[in-house]
Design a protein around this motif. Structure first.
Motif, mmCIF file in Angstrom:
data_model
loop_
_atom_site.group_PDB
_atom_site.id
_atom_site.type_symbol
_atom_site.label_atom_id
_atom_site.label_comp_id
_atom_site.label_asym_id
_atom_site.label_seq_id
_atom_site.Cartn_x
_atom_site.Cartn_y
_atom_site.Cartn_z
ATOM 1 N N UNK A 1 0.805 -1.293 -0.058
ATOM 2 C CA UNK A 1 0.215 0.026 -0.002
ATOM 3 C C UNK A 1 1.001 1.202 -0.181
ATOM 4 N N UNK A 2 1.818 1.243 0.870
ATOM 5 C CA UNK A 2 2.769 2.436 0.894
ATOM 6 C C UNK A 2 3.464 2.578 -0.387
ATOM 7 N N UNK A 3 4.077 1.619 -1.120
ATOM 8 C CA UNK A 3 4.647 2.134 -2.203
ATOM 9 C C UNK A 3 4.001 2.328 -3.453
ATOM 10 N N UNK A 4 2.699 1.537 -3.395
ATOM 11 C CA UNK A 4 1.961 1.662 -4.584
ATOM 12 C C UNK A 4 1.502 2.952 -4.578
ATOM 13 N N UNK A 5 1.041 3.645 -3.302
ATOM 14 C CA UNK A 5 0.322 5.076 -3.304
ATOM 15 C C UNK A 5 1.457 5.945 -3.157
ATOM 16 N N UNK A 6 2.751 5.737 -3.108
ATOM 17 C CA UNK A 6 3.778 6.577 -3.444
ATOM 18 C C UNK A 6 4.453 6.928 -4.793
ATOM 19 N N UNK A 7 3.808 6.353 -5.701
ATOM 20 C CA UNK A 7 4.196 6.503 -7.188
ATOM 21 C C UNK A 7 5.012 5.313 -7.564
ATOM 22 N N UNK B 1 9.890 7.042 6.662
ATOM 23 C CA UNK B 1 8.285 7.285 6.327
ATOM 24 C C UNK B 1 7.781 5.825 6.106
ATOM 25 N N UNK B 2 8.710 4.948 5.483
ATOM 26 C CA UNK B 2 8.183 3.549 5.154
ATOM 27 C C UNK B 2 8.016 2.882 6.226
ATOM 28 N N UNK B 3 9.123 2.624 7.064
ATOM 29 C CA UNK B 3 8.806 1.947 8.268
ATOM 30 C C UNK B 3 7.876 2.517 9.150
ATOM 31 N N UNK B 4 7.627 3.807 9.382
ATOM 32 C CA UNK B 4 6.702 4.314 10.519
ATOM 33 C C UNK B 4 5.193 3.923 9.836
ATOM 34 N N UNK B 5 5.220 3.944 8.751
ATOM 35 C CA UNK B 5 3.818 3.609 7.941
ATOM 36 C C UNK B 5 3.337 1.928 8.390
ATOM 37 N N UNK B 6 4.221 1.312 8.168
ATOM 38 C CA UNK B 6 4.204 -0.322 8.414
ATOM 39 C C UNK B 6 3.757 -0.435 9.757
ATOM 40 N N UNK B 7 4.538 0.205 10.767
ATOM 41 C CA UNK B 7 4.223 0.128 12.310
ATOM 42 C C UNK B 7 2.675 0.561 12.516
ATOM 43 N N UNK B 8 2.332 1.683 11.997
ATOM 44 C CA UNK B 8 1.247 2.443 12.554
ATOM 45 C C UNK B 8 -0.020 1.545 11.928
ATOM 46 N N UNK B 9 0.100 1.060 10.809
ATOM 47 C CA UNK B 9 -0.582 -0.162 10.221
ATOM 48 C C UNK B 9 -0.748 -1.264 11.139
ATOM 49 N N UNK B 10 0.165 -1.922 11.442
ATOM 50 C CA UNK B 10 0.045 -2.999 12.333
ATOM 51 C C UNK B 10 -0.654 -2.768 13.718
ATOM 52 N N UNK B 11 -0.191 -1.417 14.379
ATOM 53 C CA UNK B 11 -0.766 -1.205 15.548
ATOM 54 C C UNK B 11 -2.355 -1.027 15.477
ATOM 55 N N UNK B 12 -2.682 -0.337 14.191
ATOM 56 C CA UNK B 12 -4.028 0.105 13.869
ATOM 57 C C UNK B 12 -4.859 -1.188 13.627
ATOM 58 N N UNK B 13 -4.479 -2.480 12.997
ATOM 59 C CA UNK B 13 -5.201 -3.483 12.383
ATOM 60 C C UNK B 13 -4.977 -4.686 13.084
ATOM 61 N N UNK B 14 -3.854 -4.835 13.930
ATOM 62 C CA UNK B 14 -3.573 -6.107 14.489
ATOM 63 C C UNK B 14 -3.476 -6.162 16.102
ATOM 64 N N UNK B 15 -4.261 -5.226 16.503
ATOM 65 C CA UNK B 15 -3.988 -5.074 18.285
ATOM 66 C C UNK B 15 -4.211 -6.435 19.009
ATOM 67 N N UNK B 16 -5.399 -7.369 18.377
ATOM 68 C CA UNK B 16 -5.541 -8.414 19.221
ATOM 69 C C UNK B 16 -4.382 -9.441 18.992
ATOM 70 N N UNK B 17 -3.822 -9.552 17.745
ATOM 71 C CA UNK B 17 -2.714 -10.418 17.626
ATOM 72 C C UNK B 17 -1.459 -9.984 18.372
ATOM 73 N N UNK B 18 -1.426 -8.618 18.749
ATOM 74 C CA UNK B 18 -0.139 -8.058 19.473
ATOM 75 C C UNK B 18 -0.573 -8.517 20.729
ATOM 76 N N UNK B 19 -1.842 -8.384 21.250
ATOM 77 C CA UNK B 19 -2.283 -8.621 22.818
ATOM 78 C C UNK B 19 -1.836 -10.204 22.841
ATOM 79 N N UNK B 20 -2.318 -11.160 21.990
ATOM 80 C CA UNK B 20 -1.991 -12.579 22.189
ATOM 81 C C UNK B 20 -0.533 -12.680 22.503
ATOM 82 N N UNK B 21 0.065 -12.047 21.614
ATOM 83 C CA UNK B 21 1.636 -12.365 21.604
ATOM 84 C C UNK B 21 2.292 -11.670 22.797
ATOM 85 N N UNK B 22 1.460 -10.817 23.757
ATOM 86 C CA UNK B 22 2.118 -9.931 24.692
ATOM 87 C C UNK B 22 3.044 -9.038 24.552
#
Length: 437
Positions: free
Chosen positions: A143-149, A242-263
Motif C-alpha cells: 500500500x505504501x509503495x503503490x500509493x507513493x508512485x 516514512x516507510x517503516x513508520x507507516x508499516x508500524x502504524x498500520x500493524x498497531x491499527x489493525x492487529x491489536x488483538x494479535x499483538x495482545x495475544x503475543x503479549x
C-alpha cells in the motif's frame, strides 16, 4: 446451507448458518458440550445442548477429537457476558474426518519437536497471530509503495552472478549455459527498471548460503526493495523512516488483538514516528569504544569493521525508535555502493537498526554512478566482468544518481511481534540445519 466464516459472524446474528472448520479444543459440563471450532478466520465456541439436538448429533459431538474436521450448523448469538464475542448454538453437526493421535497436544513441547511438526504447528493461536501480522506488514508495504508512485517490477530468482558477495551463493547448473545462482537481492535489476520507470520496487524470495545459526538468519527470506532514479542517500533515509513508520502504524491499527495475544509491549512500537535519529558510522564507533571503556561492552571496536549483533544492539538501545547509521567504510559494503565525494573511504550507505536488539532491518544506499569507477570496483572485487556488462550499460546510457534499500520481511515481523527468533515469522523456515517440512 448458509456457509459463513467465523470472522463474519457478527453480521449473521439470529440466522441459521454453517461453519466449516476443525475442532481446536473441547470441554464438557454435564448436558452441555463446548466445542472450540476454528476455520482459519477465527475461533468460535459452539455450544451443544443435549436437550436441543438429536441423540446422533450429541454422540457425534462427544466423539470429536482435537483437529477433527467438522461442519457445524446453528445460530450465532452474542456472548451474554462478553460484548463483541459470539457463540454458536448448535443444531446439526457433520464430521468430515475424525482425527486420531494429533501430535501437538495442549502441553509444553520443545522447539525442535514443534519445528519438525511445523505443518501442524501453524494451526495454533500464536502462529496464527504471527502470520497475520506478517500478512499485515506485506499489505502495508504494498500500500505504501503503490500509493507513493512506485511500480512493482519483479526481478529474476535465477541470476548469472553475485550481488552481495560470492561466498553466500546457492549454485546450480543452468542447462548448457553454465552455472546459475539463486538471487541474493533483486537490486541490480531494480537499477535497470528504475532507469525505465523512475520509482520501482521488487518483492520476493531471496537466498543466502550463509552458514549462520543466529536468531536473525534464514537461508531463504522475503525482501522488498524500492529503488529510485535521481535519488540520494538523504532521500533514502527519509524514505526509510516514512516507510517503516507507516508499516508500524498500520500493524498497531489493525492487529491489536494479535499483538495482545503475543503479549507485545506496544508502547515501544508507538514511539516509532519520524524523524529517526541519524548517526554517522564515525560517531557510532566512538559510542562503541566509549561503551567498552565503561564496561558496557566486553569487546573493543576498531574503525573499519562491520558491526556485529552486540554492537547493533548496544547502539539501538540508546534510542527509543529505530536509528539510521550511515556512511560505513566502503570496504565492508557491496561493490556497487557510491563513495562519499568528500571522503572516498566511506560509502553513501545506510542501515536502519531496530530497537530492542533486533538489529538491521533495512540496508541500502546510493549506487555508483560512474562507468569507469564501477568497472574498477568490479575488478577490485574479482567479479567476472562479462556477467556485469548489462549492468555497466546502465552507466553508459543516461546514468543518473540513484538509490534504494532492502527490507527483510521476517526481521521486521520478528521485531513487531517481539519474537526471540525469526523462524516463526515465515510458514516454513529454511535454516542451516532445517530443510523439512
Amino acid at each position: 446451507m448458509n456457509h459463513v466464516r467465523i470472522a463474519d459472524l457478527a453480521a449473521c446474528l439470529g440466522q441459521e448458518i454453517t461453519i466449516k472448520g476443525w475442532l481446536y479444543n473441547a470441554r464438557s459440563s454435564g448436558k452441555l458440550l463446548f466445542l472450540e471450532v476454528r476455520d482459519g478466520s477465527g475461533i468460535v465456541q459452539a455450544v451443544v445442548a443435549k436437550n436441543a439436538v438429536s441423540e446422533e448429533v450429541w454422540n457425534q459431538a462427544a466423539a470429536l477429537t482435537q483437529e477433527s474436521s467438522v461442519m457445524v450448523t446453528g445460530t450465532p448469538r452474542e456472548h451474554p457476558k462478553r460484548p463483541g464475542v459470539y457463540e454458536l448454538d448448535v443444531r446439526e453437526l457433520d464430521i468430515v474426518q475424525l482425527a486420531h493421535d494429533y501430535p501437538i497436544t495442549p502441553k509444553e513441547h520443545g522447539i525442535e519437536f514443534l519445528m519438525d511438526h511445523r505443518h501442524l504447528w501453524l494451526r495454533s493461536k500464536r502462529q496464527h497471530a504471527i502470520l497475520r501480522v506478517r500478512h499485515e506488514v506485506i499489505r502495508a508495504v504494498r500500500d505504501f509503495l503503490d500509493n507513493d508512485g512506485f511500480i512493482l517490477a519483479d526481478t529474476p530468482v535465477l541470476t548469472p552472478a553475485a550481488c552481495e558477495g560470492t561466498t553466500t551463493l546457492f549454485e546450480l547448473d543452468y542447462f548448457d549455459d553454465g552455472k546459475a545462482y539463486l538471487t541474493q537481492s533483486g537490486q541490480l535489476y531494480n537499477e535497470a527498471t528504475a532507469a525505465a520507470f523512475g520509482k520501482v520496487y521488487c518483492f520476493g524470495p531471496t537466498f543466502r548460503a550463509e552458514k549462520s545459526k543466529t536468531r536473525r538468519h534464514l537461508t531463504e527470506f522475503w525482501m522488498v526493495e524500492p529503488e529510485v532514479a535521481y535519488a540520494t542517500l538523504d532521500d533514502m533515509m527519509t524514505l526509510a523512516e516514512r516507510f517503516l513508520s507507516f508499516i508500524v502504524a498500520r500493524v498497531l491499527e489493525r492487529r491489536k488483538e494479535e499483538l495482545k495475544l503475543l503479549e507485545r509491549d506496544v508502547t515501544k512500537l508507538e514511539a516509532v514516528t519520524p524523524p529517526f535519529p541519524r548517526l554517522a558510522y564515525d560517531e557510532a564507533v566512538k559510542m562503541l569504544r566509549a561503551a567498552h571503556a565503561e564496561g558496557a561492552l566486553d569487546h573493543d571496536f576498531e574503525w573499519g569493521g562491520d558491526f556485529g549483533a552486540p554492537d547493533e544492539t548496544y547502539l539501538a538501545q540508546q534510542f527509543d525508535r529505530p536509528v539510521i547509521v550511515h556512511r560505513y567504510p566502503a570496504q565492508v559494503k557491496a561493490f556497487y555502493m557510491e563513495e562519499d565525494p568528500e571522503r572516498p573511504e566511506v560509502a553513501l550507505c545506510l542501515d536502519v537498526l531496530a530497537p530492542e536488539g533486533y538489529g538491521e532491518i533495512i540496508g541500502g544506499g546510493q549506487r555508483m554512478q560512474s562507468y569507469d569507477k564501477l568497472v574498477q570496483r568490479i575488478a577490485d572485487h574479482n567479479l567476472p566482468r562479462e556477467a556485469f556488462e548489462w549492468y555497466l550499460d546502465l552507466r553508459k546510457y543516461g546514468s543518473v544518481p540513484h538509490a534504494g534499500f532492502g527490507m527483510g520481511i521476517e526481521r521486521c515481523v520478528a521485531w513487531l511481534c517481539g519474537l526471540e527468533h525469526v523462524r516463526e515469522t515465515i510458514p516454513f523456515p529454511r535454516m542451516l540445519y532445517r530443510l523439512r517440512p
